[in-house]
Design a protein around this motif. Structure first.
Motif, mmCIF file in Angstrom:
data_model
loop_
_atom_site.group_PDB
_atom_site.id
_atom_site.type_symbol
_atom_site.label_atom_id
_atom_site.label_comp_id
_atom_site.label_asym_id
_atom_site.label_seq_id
_atom_site.Cartn_x
_atom_site.Cartn_y
_atom_site.Cartn_z
ATOM 1 N N ASP A 1 0.825 -1.212 0.000
ATOM 2 C CA ASP A 1 0.000 0.000 0.000
ATOM 3 C C ASP A 1 0.859 1.263 0.000
ATOM 4 O O ASP A 1 0.497 2.261 -0.644
ATOM 5 C CB ASP A 1 -0.937 -0.007 1.210
ATOM 6 C CG ASP A 1 -1.888 -1.196 1.188
ATOM 7 O OD1 ASP A 1 -2.502 -1.437 0.143
ATOM 8 O OD2 ASP A 1 -1.991 -1.893 2.216
ATOM 9 N N VAL A 2 1.980 1.228 0.695
ATOM 10 C CA VAL A 2 2.875 2.380 0.700
ATOM 11 C C VAL A 2 3.532 2.559 -0.664
ATOM 12 O O VAL A 2 3.582 3.666 -1.207
ATOM 13 C CB VAL A 2 3.944 2.234 1.802
ATOM 14 C CG1 VAL A 2 5.013 3.329 1.665
ATOM 15 C CG2 VAL A 2 3.306 2.287 3.178
ATOM 16 N N TYR A 3 4.034 1.470 -1.232
ATOM 17 C CA TYR A 3 4.711 1.559 -2.527
ATOM 18 C C TYR A 3 3.767 2.045 -3.625
ATOM 19 O O TYR A 3 4.149 2.866 -4.473
ATOM 20 C CB TYR A 3 5.307 0.198 -2.920
ATOM 21 C CG TYR A 3 6.750 0.024 -2.514
ATOM 22 C CD1 TYR A 3 7.117 0.009 -1.170
ATOM 23 C CD2 TYR A 3 7.761 -0.121 -3.465
ATOM 24 C CE1 TYR A 3 8.439 -0.145 -0.784
ATOM 25 C CE2 TYR A 3 9.084 -0.280 -3.090
ATOM 26 C CZ TYR A 3 9.426 -0.289 -1.746
ATOM 27 O OH TYR A 3 10.735 -0.434 -1.373
ATOM 28 N N VAL A 4 2.560 1.540 -3.645
ATOM 29 C CA VAL A 4 1.615 1.963 -4.686
ATOM 30 C C VAL A 4 1.388 3.468 -4.605
ATOM 31 O O VAL A 4 1.439 4.180 -5.620
ATOM 32 C CB VAL A 4 0.284 1.206 -4.555
ATOM 33 C CG1 VAL A 4 -0.776 1.827 -5.463
ATOM 34 C CG2 VAL A 4 0.471 -0.264 -4.921
ATOM 35 N N SER B 1 -4.878 5.236 6.300
ATOM 36 C CA SER B 1 -6.074 4.376 6.398
ATOM 37 C C SER B 1 -6.093 3.332 5.298
ATOM 38 O O SER B 1 -6.795 2.315 5.400
ATOM 39 C CB SER B 1 -7.345 5.230 6.337
ATOM 40 O OG SER B 1 -7.494 5.831 5.054
ATOM 41 N N ALA B 2 -5.315 3.580 4.217
ATOM 42 C CA ALA B 2 -5.249 2.624 3.103
ATOM 43 C C ALA B 2 -4.106 1.630 3.273
ATOM 44 O O ALA B 2 -3.951 0.724 2.458
ATOM 45 C CB ALA B 2 -5.092 3.367 1.774
ATOM 46 N N VAL B 3 -3.301 1.800 4.314
ATOM 47 C CA VAL B 3 -2.198 0.860 4.598
ATOM 48 C C VAL B 3 -2.746 -0.210 5.522
ATOM 49 O O VAL B 3 -2.898 -0.007 6.723
ATOM 50 C CB VAL B 3 -1.001 1.584 5.238
ATOM 51 C CG1 VAL B 3 0.129 0.588 5.520
ATOM 52 C CG2 VAL B 3 -0.501 2.711 4.333
ATOM 53 N N ARG B 4 -3.036 -1.359 4.954
ATOM 54 C CA ARG B 4 -3.797 -2.371 5.687
ATOM 55 C C ARG B 4 -2.958 -3.554 6.147
ATOM 56 O O ARG B 4 -3.481 -4.557 6.605
ATOM 57 C CB ARG B 4 -4.956 -2.857 4.817
ATOM 58 C CG ARG B 4 -6.024 -1.779 4.605
ATOM 59 C CD ARG B 4 -6.936 -2.087 3.444
ATOM 60 N NE ARG B 4 -6.205 -1.953 2.177
ATOM 61 C CZ ARG B 4 -6.788 -2.098 0.984
ATOM 62 N NH1 ARG B 4 -8.070 -2.398 0.904
ATOM 63 N NH2 ARG B 4 -6.084 -1.953 -0.121
ATOM 64 N N SER B 5 -1.651 -3.453 6.009
ATOM 65 C CA SER B 5 -0.784 -4.527 6.494
ATOM 66 C C SER B 5 0.567 -3.932 6.853
ATOM 67 O O SER B 5 0.900 -2.823 6.438
ATOM 68 C CB SER B 5 -0.615 -5.621 5.434
ATOM 69 O OG SER B 5 0.047 -5.099 4.286
ATOM 70 N N ASP C 1 8.787 14.169 -0.770
ATOM 71 C CA ASP C 1 7.725 14.098 0.235
ATOM 72 C C ASP C 1 6.474 13.495 -0.372
ATOM 73 O O ASP C 1 5.992 13.959 -1.417
ATOM 74 C CB ASP C 1 7.410 15.486 0.780
ATOM 75 C CG ASP C 1 8.546 16.068 1.601
ATOM 76 O OD1 ASP C 1 9.252 15.268 2.252
ATOM 77 O OD2 ASP C 1 8.731 17.303 1.580
ATOM 78 N N VAL C 2 5.980 12.451 0.263
ATOM 79 C CA VAL C 2 4.732 11.832 -0.195
ATOM 80 C C VAL C 2 3.675 11.992 0.882
ATOM 81 O O VAL C 2 3.966 12.156 2.071
ATOM 82 C CB VAL C 2 4.922 10.333 -0.502
ATOM 83 C CG1 VAL C 2 5.886 10.139 -1.653
ATOM 84 C CG2 VAL C 2 5.411 9.577 0.729
ATOM 85 N N SER C 3 2.449 11.966 0.451
ATOM 86 C CA SER C 3 1.319 12.038 1.371
ATOM 87 C C SER C 3 0.654 10.667 1.388
ATOM 88 O O SER C 3 -0.119 10.337 0.477
ATOM 89 C CB SER C 3 0.338 13.119 0.918
ATOM 90 O OG SER C 3 -0.791 13.164 1.773
ATOM 91 N N LEU D 1 6.471 -7.441 -8.656
ATOM 92 C CA LEU D 1 5.226 -7.965 -9.223
ATOM 93 C C LEU D 1 4.036 -7.720 -8.309
ATOM 94 O O LEU D 1 2.888 -7.797 -8.747
ATOM 95 C CB LEU D 1 5.364 -9.460 -9.494
ATOM 96 C CG LEU D 1 6.251 -9.821 -10.688
ATOM 97 C CD1 LEU D 1 6.468 -11.325 -10.754
ATOM 98 C CD2 LEU D 1 5.622 -9.328 -11.981
ATOM 99 N N ASP D 2 4.309 -7.425 -7.047
ATOM 100 C CA ASP D 2 3.239 -7.127 -6.105
ATOM 101 C C ASP D 2 2.616 -5.767 -6.389
ATOM 102 O O ASP D 2 1.389 -5.629 -6.406
ATOM 103 C CB ASP D 2 3.805 -7.177 -4.688
ATOM 104 C CG ASP D 2 2.761 -6.935 -3.613
ATOM 105 O OD1 ASP D 2 2.256 -5.803 -3.528
ATOM 106 O OD2 ASP D 2 2.446 -7.869 -2.851
ATOM 107 N N TYR D 3 3.447 -4.746 -6.627
ATOM 108 C CA TYR D 3 2.894 -3.398 -6.750
ATOM 109 C C TYR D 3 2.840 -2.852 -8.175
ATOM 110 O O TYR D 3 2.044 -1.947 -8.470
ATOM 111 C CB TYR D 3 3.659 -2.411 -5.858
ATOM 112 C CG TYR D 3 5.042 -2.045 -6.313
ATOM 113 C CD1 TYR D 3 5.269 -0.982 -7.181
ATOM 114 C CD2 TYR D 3 6.160 -2.746 -5.850
ATOM 115 C CE1 TYR D 3 6.544 -0.632 -7.577
ATOM 116 C CE2 TYR D 3 7.435 -2.403 -6.241
ATOM 117 C CZ TYR D 3 7.630 -1.346 -7.107
ATOM 118 O OH TYR D 3 8.893 -1.003 -7.510
#
Length: 317
Positions: free
Chosen positions: A72-75, A178-182, A172-174, A99-101
């Protein structure tokens, strides 16, 4: 125009495929008169960023968020990087993490995705070479788009040379937490994971020519004399003589050691796919027509049961 390549790290170490991506990206950037940007997400970004300064790299972007890979962070991070840089080509490692992201990022950016590339060329648009049928056949994919995302198979490109004067800049990323689920809570070695052959500098790899399990002793003796790690081709693993984690090849691990000594290995394409990126390949086989000699830097045509003990005596004495 811009080429963006995303580096990979694991357990505190920048992986070799990151420098291979820089090498591939440099080729594409030169062919398209583009800038080459590298990015690294998470981990020791200050150290990783400096290590990614290589010849041909114009800029390195560091995203300081988390220690280990998180889908979720990488995406989110790569999507925001691409939104800022507007790359024509996005290069990602063809690894478990990549291959995951990569598919999720490509979908969000509306990019066509070509996976498992072993070569890249630019002929108007991007042309990607892939392998099929156990690496017996090469196919080319002409990307009918001005922009694309591609995953690159490890060990297919030389590492970009050290040097260069690329600027290392924090990005800097935002991140929507709440979308980081693991999250990664730790690592546990799988059964049989006594060694990681992909991290070895010197590998002594044994094939069906060893004939029987009891004969493996001479291979381990040579490895000890050379301070090397023992690996194997698929027949040795299929026979149960060595565990799966020591298998090199398309159905095993891809390795890029400084020295790869192939003992009694014929050199089937499936095996070669996993070790052809080694800096120096030495083959020992009594069959002068064995395919392994086609890619070997040095070859010894002789009985391994004579050669291996002699080498052990030479280096162990």
């Amino acid at each position: 125009m811009t080429v963006l390549a995303v580096a990979e790290h694991r357990r505190g170490e920048l992986r070799d495929v990151s420098h291979e991506l820089a090498g591939a990206g440099r080729e594409v950037a030169e062919a398209t008169d583009s800038e080459l940007h590298l990015a690294v997400v998470g981990g020791d970004v200050e150290s990783f960023g400096e290590k990614l300064v290589r010849e041909g790299v114009d800029r390195v972007h560091t995203v300081d968020h988390g220690e280990e890979f998180n889908h979720d962070v990488y995406v989110q991070a790569v999507e925001q990087l691409a939104g800022e840089l507007d790359p024509d080509y996005l290069l990602v490692p063809h690894t478990v993490n990549g291959l995951d992201y990569a598919p999720a990022v490509a979908e969000r950016l509306g990019l066509p995705l070509v996976t498992d590339a072993v070569d890249l060329a630019v002929d108007g648009n991007l042309v990607v070479t892939r392998e099929m049928y156990g690496s017996k056949v090469e196919t080319t994919v002409a990307v009918d788009a001005d922009r694309a995302a591609v995953t690159l198979r490890p060990a297919e490109w030389p590492k970009a040379p050290k040097g260069g004067d690329a600027a290392v800049e924090p990005f800097d990323v935002s991140i929507d937490e709440s979308a980081v689920r693991s999250t990664v809570t730790g690592f546990e070695e799988a059964a049989g994971g006594d060694v990681d052959i992909s991290e070895a500098d010197v590998l002594v790899s044994v094939g069906r020519g060893i004939e029987e399990e009891d004969n493996l002793d001479i291979i381990f003796d040579l490895a000890e004399a050379l301070d090397a790690t023992v690996s194997a081709s698929r027949p040795v693993v299929d026979n149960g003589w060595l565990p799966k984690n020591r298998q090199v090849g398309q159905s095993g691990k891809v390795v890029t050691p400084d020295v790869y000594i192939a003992v009694g290995i014929s050199g089937a394409v499936q095996h070669v796919a996993g070790m052809k990126g080694a800096d120096t390949i030495i083959a020992i086989n009594k069959d002068p027509n064995a395919p392994i000699f086609d890619i070997a830097d040095y070859g010894i045509v002789d009985d391994l049961f004579d050669v291996v003990p002699a080498l052990t005596e030479q280096f162990g004495g």
